[in-house]
Design a protein around this motif. Structure first.
Motif, PDB file in Angstrom:
ATOM      1  N   LEU A   1      -5.558 -21.150 -65.772  1.00  0.00           N
ATOM      2  CA  LEU A   1      -4.816 -21.009 -64.518  1.00  0.00           C
ATOM      3  C   LEU A   1      -5.559 -20.103 -63.543  1.00  0.00           C
ATOM      4  O   LEU A   1      -5.666 -20.419 -62.353  1.00  0.00           O
ATOM      5  CB  LEU A   1      -3.421 -20.445 -64.795  1.00  0.00           C
ATOM      6  N   GLU A   2      -6.091 -18.996 -64.027  1.00  0.00           N
ATOM      7  CA  GLU A   2      -6.848 -18.083 -63.170  1.00  0.00           C
ATOM      8  C   GLU A   2      -8.082 -18.772 -62.588  1.00  0.00           C
ATOM      9  O   GLU A   2      -8.396 -18.600 -61.415  1.00  0.00           O
ATOM     10  CB  GLU A   2      -7.267 -16.840 -63.959  1.00  0.00           C
ATOM     11  N   ARG A   3      -8.765 -19.543 -63.398  1.00  0.00           N
ATOM     12  CA  ARG A   3      -9.937 -20.274 -62.913  1.00  0.00           C
ATOM     13  C   ARG A   3      -9.548 -21.289 -61.850  1.00  0.00           C
ATOM     14  O   ARG A   3     -10.235 -21.453 -60.833  1.00  0.00           O
ATOM     15  CB  ARG A   3     -10.645 -20.972 -64.064  1.00  0.00           C
ATOM     16  N   ALA A   4      -8.443 -21.998 -62.072  1.00  0.00           N
ATOM     17  CA  ALA A   4      -7.986 -22.988 -61.094  1.00  0.00           C
ATOM     18  C   ALA A   4      -7.584 -22.312 -59.787  1.00  0.00           C
ATOM     19  O   ALA A   4      -7.873 -22.831 -58.698  1.00  0.00           O
ATOM     20  CB  ALA A   4      -6.816 -23.797 -61.663  1.00  0.00           C
ATOM     21  N   GLN A   5      -6.936 -21.156 -59.872  1.00  0.00           N
ATOM     22  CA  GLN A   5      -6.554 -20.439 -58.661  1.00  0.00           C
ATOM     23  C   GLN A   5      -7.782 -19.928 -57.913  1.00  0.00           C
ATOM     24  O   GLN A   5      -7.828 -19.968 -56.681  1.00  0.00           O
ATOM     25  CB  GLN A   5      -5.614 -19.279 -58.998  1.00  0.00           C
ATOM     26  N   ALA A   6      -8.794 -19.467 -58.645  1.00  0.00           N
ATOM     27  CA  ALA A   6     -10.033 -19.024 -57.998  1.00  0.00           C
ATOM     28  C   ALA A   6     -10.725 -20.199 -57.312  1.00  0.00           C
ATOM     29  O   ALA A   6     -11.235 -20.069 -56.194  1.00  0.00           O
ATOM     30  CB  ALA A   6     -10.954 -18.373 -59.026  1.00  0.00           C
TER      31      ALA A   6
ATOM     32  N   PHE B   1      -3.604 -19.238 -69.552  1.00  0.00           N
ATOM     33  CA  PHE B   1      -3.625 -18.259 -68.469  1.00  0.00           C
ATOM     34  C   PHE B   1      -5.021 -18.156 -67.864  1.00  0.00           C
ATOM     35  O   PHE B   1      -5.177 -18.102 -66.640  1.00  0.00           O
ATOM     36  CB  PHE B   1      -3.166 -16.885 -68.976  1.00  0.00           C
ATOM     37  N   ILE B   2      -6.040 -18.149 -68.703  1.00  0.00           N
ATOM     38  CA  ILE B   2      -7.420 -18.108 -68.217  1.00  0.00           C
ATOM     39  C   ILE B   2      -7.729 -19.369 -67.401  1.00  0.00           C
ATOM     40  O   ILE B   2      -8.352 -19.307 -66.338  1.00  0.00           O
ATOM     41  CB  ILE B   2      -8.407 -17.940 -69.391  1.00  0.00           C
TER      42      ILE B   2
END
Length: 90
Positions: A34-39, A31-32
Motif C-alpha cells: 500500500l505504501e509503495r502504491a501511494q508513493a 501495508f508495504i
C-alpha cells in the motif's frame, strides 16, 4: 486421556500461534505494498502537474506565433496583402 487432551490443546495453541504469525506477516506485506502504491500515485500526480504546466506553456499564442515566424517564415496578414472576395458581378 488427560495426556491426549493436553496434546490436542497444545497442537491447537501452536496452530493458532502460527496462524497469528502468518496473518501479521500478510498484514505487513500488504501495508508495504500500500505504501509503495501511494508513493507511485504521488509521483504520478507530480508528473501530471508537470505535464499540465508544460502543455499550458507550449500552447501559449505568443510561443506558437514565434515558432511560426521563425520555423515556417510566416508573417501576419496585412491589409495590402489581403484579397477580398465578393459575390456578384463586380
Amino acid at each position: 486421556m488427560s495426556g491426549r487432551i493436553t496434546f490436542i490443546l497444545t497442537f491447537a495453541v501452536v496452530l493458532c500461534a502460527l496462524s497469528l504469525v502468518n496473518s501479521q506477516y500478510q498484514a505487513r506485506r500488504q501495508f508495504i505494498e500500500l505504501e509503495r502504491a501511494q508513493a507511485a500515485a504521488r509521483q504520478l500526480d507530480i508528473e501530471w502537474a508537470q505535464l499540465q504546466l508544460d502543455q499550458s506553456t507550449l500552447g501559449k499564442h505568443a510561443r506558437i506565433e514565434a515558432n511560426a515566424r521563425r520555423d515556417l517564415h510566416m508573417v501576419a496578414v496585412s491589409p495590402d496583402r489581403t484579397q477580398y472576395l465578393t459575390t456578384g458581378g463586380k
